[in-house]
Design an enzyme around this catalytic site. Structure first.
Site, mmCIF file in Angstrom:
data_model
loop_
_atom_site.group_PDB
_atom_site.id
_atom_site.type_symbol
_atom_site.label_atom_id
_atom_site.label_comp_id
_atom_site.label_asym_id
_atom_site.label_seq_id
_atom_site.Cartn_x
_atom_site.Cartn_y
_atom_site.Cartn_z
ATOM 1 C CG LEU A 69 -1.939 -1.088 1.397
ATOM 2 C CD1 LEU A 69 -2.735 -0.883 2.685
ATOM 3 C CD2 LEU A 69 -2.875 -1.163 0.202
ATOM 4 C CG ASP A 70 0.552 4.181 -3.052
ATOM 5 O OD1 ASP A 70 1.465 3.420 -3.413
ATOM 6 O OD2 ASP A 70 -0.308 4.639 -3.827
ATOM 7 C CE LYS A 71 5.089 8.950 4.927
ATOM 8 N NZ LYS A 71 6.256 9.862 4.894
#
Length: 224
Positions: A50-52
């Site tokens: 998952l992205d930040k």
């Protein structure tokens, strides 16, 4: 140490909740995978990321063999994923599909291309919440980097708080990036699994209107 919740665990994998604003992999400090390994006391193997800015459900394997199994399942599109997003912009269409190839843009961004050789495929429905808020339930059928964020931008409705794809000044006023990995459904070793985890951080995600809508969207696989 970030407060990480373990939602489910068996002898092959765990399902953990990633908070928004935490790097998935370690950079200057320990990332989500390392922190979750430290919390459980065992080495864990990521099978997706998952992205930040994105919060929500993550599968972490307990062995490289299990990680490889999940890798094949993702490749064969045998794992259903559902996301939630909130935008402050009205979309060009309220439901449907975004299908197009993706390519690199400036500063590490991605963009949609006018071709369909190996397209990113994103399906979505949406509804209104409070003033200016548009709530999206999204089912990505492929798993490309920034796929959902780019798809929503192409609809004219970037995620609220997304400093990369929304207007940066406006995005910085938000308390988080409004994208959440909401649900997973798959069959592993003959056993069916489904997980649903509503977001619990971000003022827009915990509004009464949002919570009420999630009562309707509580089984997202029935809506696509």
């Amino acid at each position: 140490m970030t407060n990480i919740t373990i939602l489910y665990e068996n002898n092959a994998f765990i399902i953990a909740l990633k908070p928004s604003g935490v790097n998935f992999h370690s950079e200057k400090e320990a990332g989500f995978v390392v922190q979750t390994s430290q919390k459980t006391g065992i080495p864990l193997f990521p099978v997706h990321r998952l992205d930040k800015m994105t919060s929500g459900l993550v599968i972490l394997a307990k062995s490289s063999e299990v990680a490889a199994q999940f890798g094949k399942m993702f490749e064969n599109r045998e794992i259903e994923k559902y996301y939630l997003a909130i935008s402050m912009r009205k979309p060009k269409k309220k439901q449907g599909w975004v299908k197009a190839d993706m390519g690199a843009a400036r500063r590490g961004d991605y963009k949609l291309l006018p071709t369909m050789n190996n397209p990113a495929i994103t399906q979505f429905i949406s509804c209104a919440l409070r003033t200016h808020e548009r709530f999206f339930l999204i089912k990505p059928h492929t798993g490309k980097t920034h796929q959902i964020r780019v798809a929503l931008k192409s609809l004219g409705s970037p995620c609220a708080g997304d400093e990369r794809y929304a207007a940066a000044e406006e995005a910085r006023k938000e308390d988080r990036g409004y994208l959440h990995a909401y649900a997973l459904r798959f069959v592993f070793m003959g056993e069916p699994f489904s997980f649903v985890s509503p977001p619990n951080e971000g003022e827009r995600f915990v509004s009464t209107e949002c919570i009420n809508q999630l009562k309707i969207w509580n089984k997202p696989w029935e809506l696509f």
